[in-house]
Design a protein around this motif. Structure first.
Motif, PDB file in Angstrom:
ATOM      1  N   ILE A   1       0.841  -1.209   0.000  1.00  0.00           N
ATOM      2  CA  ILE A   1       0.000   0.000   0.000  1.00  0.00           C
ATOM      3  C   ILE A   1       0.872   1.254   0.000  1.00  0.00           C
ATOM      4  O   ILE A   1       0.665   2.188  -0.773  1.00  0.00           O
TER       5      ILE A   1
ATOM      6  N   GLY B   1      -7.707  -0.622   0.664  1.00  0.00           N
ATOM      7  CA  GLY B   1      -7.008  -0.653   1.937  1.00  0.00           C
ATOM      8  C   GLY B   1      -6.589  -2.034   2.334  1.00  0.00           C
ATOM      9  O   GLY B   1      -6.733  -3.005   1.574  1.00  0.00           O
ATOM     10  N   ALA B   2      -6.049  -2.108   3.563  1.00  0.00           N
ATOM     11  CA  ALA B   2      -5.476  -3.351   4.041  1.00  0.00           C
ATOM     12  C   ALA B   2      -6.523  -4.271   4.651  1.00  0.00           C
ATOM     13  O   ALA B   2      -6.222  -5.396   5.036  1.00  0.00           O
TER      14      ALA B   2
ATOM     15  N   VAL C   1      -5.051  -4.863  -3.239  1.00  0.00           N
ATOM     16  CA  VAL C   1      -4.299  -3.607  -3.216  1.00  0.00           C
ATOM     17  C   VAL C   1      -3.652  -3.372  -4.574  1.00  0.00           C
ATOM     18  O   VAL C   1      -3.717  -2.269  -5.137  1.00  0.00           O
TER      19      VAL C   1
ATOM     20  N   MET D   1      -5.955   4.901   0.228  1.00  0.00           N
ATOM     21  CA  MET D   1      -5.939   3.559   0.813  1.00  0.00           C
ATOM     22  C   MET D   1      -5.817   3.673   2.325  1.00  0.00           C
ATOM     23  O   MET D   1      -5.080   4.512   2.837  1.00  0.00           O
TER      24      MET D   1
ATOM     25  N   ASN E   1      -2.654   7.646   6.612  1.00  0.00           N
ATOM     26  CA  ASN E   1      -2.745   6.797   5.422  1.00  0.00           C
ATOM     27  C   ASN E   1      -2.416   7.557   4.144  1.00  0.00           C
ATOM     28  O   ASN E   1      -2.155   6.966   3.114  1.00  0.00           O
TER      29      ASN E   1
END
Lengths: 898, 329, 171
Positions: A354, A503-504, A512, A533, A625
């Motif tokens: 990311i 995102g994670a 991703v 993200m 982020n």
């Protein structure tokens, strides 16, 4: 610039806003209730009346509502006009007719917009002779207290809750004199943003229930600008404390990040700071299997320093929960080669992916404001409401961009909220929600697609391919999905400022990759494209900049090098990796040192625990982020027992190596970091340094009204001690200093003369500094195209692909130590497809056991048709499901079944 | 034997003299210290209060307490002061005022030095007292004391003149500077009757000389902190303090001697009459303090030179004329 | 000149006046009920603490000598968890009494509170709380406030209508 004549004096202003907003910005006080800078105008309360004149010869004028009148060039108005003043006094007289005699027991007292406005209009005595109207209250859950008697019916609550935040369970009932704002019956407010009612409500109808338990007036709070630690967005907050107890969190306006609002996890998760599991003195074990006992501070430092004289290496494990400074200090202590991050192999690869994607993308990196203004949004694989709630609020606003454009075409001013909503009923911007689990954004989405992560990823690759033919196409895609991808691609390409959100949270690196691929492809056809993200922790981005490896690598290193000790910085390893790895890491080395503020499972395993300071007691920097360096400042003065992580390490370093850098203050570490870590360039711009002064004064943490200075500690000693010093920031633990600083990162409280409520925010105009992590130079978008779309999801015979299910209340570690948040967390849930459930003869709420070769966890069943057959979703971050690296193929069976 | 008798008489005389000196010294000092208490009680009486009444009977123990306090207080000499003169100044005032008592006759024979220029000796000593105040202010080397000293110099030198002139009428009437003879000259008529103008002028000059309210311009506490003795503490301040009261007793005694017939009076012994008369004037001093307000410094000076000087000169001329005419008969 | 003599005579006549002072401590002066002396916390007519922990007294205190912490019982009634006055700092200005919306904090005609140890001048709630109502008998804040507490529901206060029934049609 245009000219506005207010009471015959000319003022320069920017056109495009309403009169009220313009006048407030020019420093005038016009009473108002229903207008809010984020909710705009509806003209409901009739409080902001001013006199409007045709020209300089007009001395009669007409009374207009300033919030419903556009400010135009050469306009002539009067605020002080007698008639306008009487009109406003009359209106507030009506509002106060039924307002109860409650202020002494009202939590809003002293920071009440209604109080401010009543004083501003000069209303002092109730002239209404009749009895006061009363209402019954409702229990609205652990966050918000309801006291309906105080309502003045400004409608701000429902406008925020329903129109802005998309909530459905707060409504206005009744009519004329008996309107009632509440739920249809008592119950927990369902919206994740319900806590904002506390700030939105101009009086004390909605107040902070957690604050009520340790209530302190606003003027007594010692507050500091802070940054939320409960997700990766890094919302700007104001932390207020008294007597060393963190009392509440308020929103700190930041145009680029959180604007005027916070989510409930951020607002009410703070109680872990006051929690019973806090470590406040160094603890040490005499032997491996003995108990942790308190230890002297200098003895503790000496004991850690001795570990470095053994000749064997020491392993350092940093974390995304700790500040950038603490992580950097640890890296300097153990050396970059032996610095690791508390993340499992998969987690680490996703985080790194990311960060790289964000830094390499040709599209722009989106702030929350960019997302909120996006003309079309693609949410790929991330349940943002539960992993990064405020991002969901921003996405929800993005849905209105089409309505705004439509209204603009109809000649409606952009602040005219009611008109825009009226004309925009059927106009909705494109929002694609493609996630493994059901999300709360589904109701406003134009396209919804729920599938296992790999299929989500394949959709992403398909969209990228549809946008850019050179991007790899996934093989074997169904025609419907392909059509859907083409439609999405078309919407994104045509939209103004389209945003890709991922995102994670899905636990899948390929999602991703797919999102990054869409952004890169989109950029080729639409240069306004942006990418946003979310990450897993508040400083995951920053920690990645320091280049540590994952926990599996840490274990390898510990075994290979025969490590003397492992130093764990603010992390619970058991939450972040396989318990076997965590256990080995905490038993193999001869010594385990944990620097943390809470006695986690990892800290309980340690031989030595150094108590760290939380965000409320330390100053430091988080990278959010977006890659934005954000400084948070201590609200609570340093205390004898514990210290920020970097201070412990600095003290250890000063004993270990004479050649070690001398870090006296936070600024020393920041400067050292900027010179040593190229990726951290720009961190210094996050906030003014400790030597900053505004007019030769520090910024006051306390209000000038702060009380009890000679009595608060008089029970211990009647002799008064001086205010604590703060070498780390330009803020002072004192009421002496600047009350309303111009620098946004140093705003410790919103206050202006006569405006004691949070509405004073409209008097502040400082923009946050642009302290962003730089992109990776020379990176080629083509690099992303090396990624390949995964194969389509196919169910297994006896295993289920268990996907992560995030909960806003329950999945995050620290907020779960807050009793109010914990009370809303449900036990771990597994969501199954009805067919799978029938096959396993599992019914709703049945106890279910989920297991792999090593682990087995108990959870409760839920059945939903959005789950793809052959997959399931399991709550993450709960103690029951700790150690699982979802998505993972697992066995599912009914508890007790063979 | 004659020699023996001579020497015996001389010895006797010396003993009597020593006794008188000791008696006068003790009497004056005790009176002055009692006055510290007495003034506070009297002021209280005239202000409808009680005054110090807690230490000992009638609060008399207050005198002892004050003495103990003032003796045990830190005696601080400021580093910027001119030390020898700073130390010397309070001694001068005590010495000169006490020496003046040498010529006062408390009774027909109760006098330390029966000088035939007794009155001149008093005037000389009183003029010497000015040095004390001026030197104290100068040696303190700080602004308020200096201002106080300057005022004291102007005020005391000026009023010294009228004081001397006002007494000349008495001298002419009595035909002597010897105080005993002045008293004896009042056997038929106290000089307060023919010399009423002289009495008033002497009284006013007496206030100025002793720097008592209402003429305490050199130490006006609301303008000059404490005037010339601002920097003084402990027993050095005590000397100024006691010196002031000794001065009050001295001026009262002189009024008694010069205008109210000294020890003369029926039935009671002469010394008692003297004491009673003196006490009345001491009380009068306190009453003035309790009643009158302080004039401005310019008012004080112009009153002295423009009113008192011509008046005392006129008094002198009229008295001289009367004496001349009577002598001529 | 005559004025001076008259003044001296007038002052002299004061010798025979009645003394204006009294012999404390044998005799004590009369102190009005509103005299500003030692601060107390009073109770309401129902015998419960009047203080609701609104912090106004501590805010208005010019020497910041009042500190308290507000708490709430299970019925919603508020009270101070601790209430501390540092009398070694107090200047008895009475602003706290003036600011108090519930008549809880009152100044009393008592000034005999000297101590040899300053620490003894720190009064806690137990030292401040009296069992009476002080100068303002009969006042009960909760009877006029809109909040509900144990024993007083919504609409049961003075000058209040019964609570509105949102589901009713008539309103």
């Amino acid at each position: 610039m245009a000219t506005l004549y207010i009471d015959n004096k000319p003022y320069e202003f920017e056109e495009g806003r309403n009169l009220l907003h313009t006048c407030l910005g020019l420093g005038f006080d016009i009473p108002h209730f229903c207008w809010h800078p984020a909710l705009d105008s509806v003209g409901a309360c009739r409080q902001c009346a001013v006199k409007l004149f045709k020209d300089e010869n007009d001395c009669t004028g007409t009374i207009v509502m300033s919030c419903m009148t556009a400010a135009r060039d050469n306009m002539r108005i009067s605020i002080d006009d007698k008639e306008a003043h009487e009109f406003r006094a009359e209106v507030i007289g009506f509002l106060m007719a039924n307002h109860p005699h409650d202020c002494p027991v009202c939590d809003e007292g002293g920071e009440c917009h209604l109080q401010d406005m009543t004083v501003l209009t000069g209303h002092t005595y109730r002239e209404h002779r009749f009895k006061k109207r009363t209402h019954r209250n409702q229990d609205l859950g652990p966050f918000v207290h309801h006291e309906m008697n105080r309502c003045i019916a400004c409608y701000r609550c429902v406008r925020f809750y329903r129109d802005y935040a998309g909530g459905k369970d707060l409504e206005v009932f009744g009519w004329h004199d008996s309107v009632y704002f509440g739920r249809h019956e008592s119950g927990v407010l369902a919206s994740e943003f319900a806590g904002n009612l506390v700030e939105v409500c101009p009086t004390g109808v909605f107040t902070d229930k957690t604050f009520r338990k340790h209530f302190t007036r606003k003027w007594d709070l010692c507050s500091a600008p802070s940054v939320c630690v409960h997700c990766s967005l890094g919302c700007n907050t104001i932390a207020g404390q008294r007597s060393g107890v963190l009392r509440r969190i308020l929103n700190r306006f930041s145009e680029d990040v959180n604007g005027y609002f916070l989510c409930d996890r951020g607002r009410f998760g703070y109680e872990f700071v006051n929690g019973s599991r806090r470590v406040r003195t160094p603890l040490a074990k005499k032997g491996r299997n003995q108990k942790l006992e308190p230890l002297d501070r200098s003895a503790a430092i000496k004991r850690v320093a001795e570990l470095f004289s053994s000749g064997r290496p020491v392993i350092g494990i940093g974390s995304g929960r700790a500040s950038l400074e603490s992580n950097f200090a640890l890296r300097q202590l153990v050396g970059p080669q032996r610095f690791f991050v508390a993340e499992s192999e998969t987690q680490h690869s996703i985080t790194t992916e990311i960060v790289h994607a964000l830094r390499r993308t040709p599209a722009s990196r989106a702030s929350l404001r960019d997302v909120a203004k996006a003309g079309a949004v693609l949410v790929l694989g991330e349940d943002v409401t539960n992993t990064a709630p405020l991002l969901a609020l921003a996405v929800r606003q993005a849905c209105r961009t089409a309505a705004l454009t439509n209204a603009h075409g109809l000649g409606i001013d952009p602040w005219n909220d009611a008109a825009i909503r009226e004309t925009g009923h059927n106009v909705r911007s494109s929002l694609v929600v493609a996630t493994p689990t059901l999300t709360k954004l589904d109701d406003v989405a134009t396209t919804v697609y729920h599938a296992p992560p790999d299929d989500i990823s394949r959709l992403g690759f398909a969209i990228a391919h549809a946008l850019d033919g050179s991007a790899p196409a996934p093989r074997g895609l169904s025609p419907e999905i392909e059509a859907m991808a083409r439609g999405i691609a078309r919407d994104l390409a045509q939209a103004a400022r389209p945003a890709v959100v991922s995102g994670a949270g899905s636990g899948s690196a390929s999602v991703v990759e797919a999102a990054a691929g869409v952004a890169a492809a989109l950029y080729k056809v639409n240069h306004d494209a942006c990418l946003c993200m979310s990450l897993s922790e508040c400083n995951s981005f920053g920690c990645t900049l320091l280049g540590g490896r994952d926990l599996t690598a840490a274990l390898d290193a510990a075994e290979r090098d025969n490590a003397e000790a492992v130093v764990v910085l603010e992390a619970d390893l058991y939450r972040n990796c396989d318990p076997a790895i965590a256990g080995a890491l905490l038993t193999l080395p001869r010594n385990v040192v944990v620097i943390d503020h809470t006695l986690t499972a990892t800290a309980a395993m340690a031989d030595l625990v150094l108590p760290a300071a939380t965000f409320a007691e330390a100053s430091g920097t988080f990278v959010n982020n977006e890659g934005r360096f954000q400084r948070f400042f201590s609200a609570i003065a340093p205390q004898a027992g514990f210290a920020p992580g970097y201070r412990w390490i600095a003290e250890i370093l000063s004993v270990v190596g004479p050649e070690a850098p001398r870090w006296e203050t936070l600024d020393d570490i920041v400067n050292d970091m900027e010179s040593r870590v190229a990726d951290c360039a720009g961190i210094r711009a996050a906030a003014p340094s400790a030597s900053f002064r505004e007019g030769s004064q520090k910024i006051a943490r306390q209000s000038f009204r702060a009380s009890g200075r000679t009595a608060l500690l008089a029970n211990t000693s009647v002799a008064e001690s001086p205010n604590p010093a703060d070498p780390d920031s330009a803020l002072a633990f004192s009421p002496e200093g600047i009350q309303a600083p111009r620098e946004q990162p140093l705003v410790a409280r919103y206050w202006a003369p006569g405006i004691n409520s949070v509405q004073a925010v409209s008097k502040y105009h400082g923009d946050p500094p642009a302290a962003l992590v730089k992109g990776e130079a020379g990176a080629d978008a083509a690099e992303n195209h090396g990624a390949k779309a995964p194969a389509a999801f196919a169910s297994h015979a006896s295993e289920w692909l268990v996907m992560p299910l995030h909960h806003i209340f329950g999945s995050e570690e620290l907020s779960m130590l807050s009793p109010s948040v914990a009370s809303l967390a449900r036990s771990a849930l597994i969501v199954l497809n009805p067919e799978d459930a029938a096959k396993l003869s599992i019914r709703e709420n049945d106890a279910v056991e989920v297991s792999n070769y090593a682990l087995s966890c108990a959870c409760v069943a839920a059945i939903a048709s959005w789950v793809t057959k052959g997959s399931a979703a399991l709550s993450v971050g709960r103690p029951e499901t700790q150690g699982l690296d979802l998505p993972e193929w697992l066995w599912i069976r009914k508890a007790g079944a063979p | 034997m004659a020699v023996d008798t001579e020497s015996g008489r001389a010895m006797n005389q010396t003993l009597v003299m020593a006794g008188t000196i000791a008696g006068v010294l003790a009497g004056v000092l005790v009176a002055a210290s009692l006055l510290i208490w007495g003034e506070r009680r009297l002021l209280a009486v005239w202000q409808d209060r009680s005054g110090p009444n807690r230490v000992g009977p009638l609060g008399l123990g207050q005198v002892a307490a004050d003495v103990v306090k003032i003796l045990t207080k830190e005696d601080w000499i400021p580093p910027f002061a001119d030390k020898p003169i700073f130390v010397l100044a309070p001694m001068i005032i005590m010495t000169t005022t006490l020496l003046s008592f040498a010529v006062i006759c408390f009774g027909p024979s109760a006098v330390v030095a029966d000088l035939n220029v007794g009155l001149l000796f008093f005037l000389a000593m009183s003029a010497m007292g000015v040095y004390s105040v001026v030197l104290a202010g100068w040696a303190s080397n700080s602004k308020y004391p200096l201002l106080g000293a300057m005022r004291a110099a102007g005020q005391m030198f000026g009023y010294e003149v009228f004081m001397g002139l006002s007494l000349m009428g008495v001298v002419m009437c009595a035909g002597s500077f010897n105080l005993r003879e002045i008293v004896l000259a009042q056997r038929h008529l106290w000089f307060c009757v023919p010399q009423v103008l002289g009495l008033v002028i002497f009284l006013i000059a007496g206030f100025a000389e002793t720097r008592r309210l209402p003429l305490d311009l050199p130490e006006t506490e609301n303008e000059l902190v404490a005037g010339y003795h601002t920097e003084y503490s402990g027993m050095k301040f005590g000397m100024f303090y006691v010196g002031e009261y000794v001065g009050v007793v001295l001026v009262s005694s002189l009024i008694t001697v010069l205008f109210f017939g000294g020890w003369l009076g029926p039935w009671l012994p002469g010394v008692v009459w003297f004491c009673i008369k003196t006490l009345v004037f001491v009380c009068f001093f306190v009453l003035c303090r309790a009643t009158l307000m302080r004039p401005r410094y310019d008012q004080l000076m112009s009153f002295g030179w423009k009113v008192l000087l011509p008046l005392s000169l006129a008094n002198l001329l009229v008295t001289a004329a009367v004496v001349l005419v009577r002598g001529g008969q | 000149m005559i004025a001076l003599v008259k003044a001296l005579w007038t002052v002299f006549l004061h010798s025979f006046r009645k003394r204006a002072t009294i012999e404390y401590p044998e005799k004590k002066a009369y102190l009005a009920p509103r005299w500003r002396g030692r601060i107390v916390l009073t109770r309401g007519p129902d015998g419960k603490e009047r203080c609701v922990g609104c912090y106004l007294c501590s805010a208005v205190c010019p020497v910041s000598c009042i500190a308290l912490q507000c708490a709430e019982d299970e019925t919603g009634r508020r009270y101070p968890e601790f209430f501390r006055i540092n009398f070694s700092r107090c200047i008895f200005c009475g602003y706290c009494e003036e600011a108090c919306p519930t008549y809880a904090i009152q100044l009393t005609p008592d000034y005999e509170m000297s101590e040899y140890d300053r620490q003894n001048l720190v009064y806690e709630k137990e030292d401040l709380l009296i069992s009476g109502q002080g100068k303002y008998p009969g006042y009960d804040f909760y009877r006029v406030a809109g909040v509900s507490i144990g024993g007083k529901g919504k609409g049961e206060g003075e000058n209040e209508q019964p609570p509105i029934d949102v589901r009713g049609l008539a309103d």
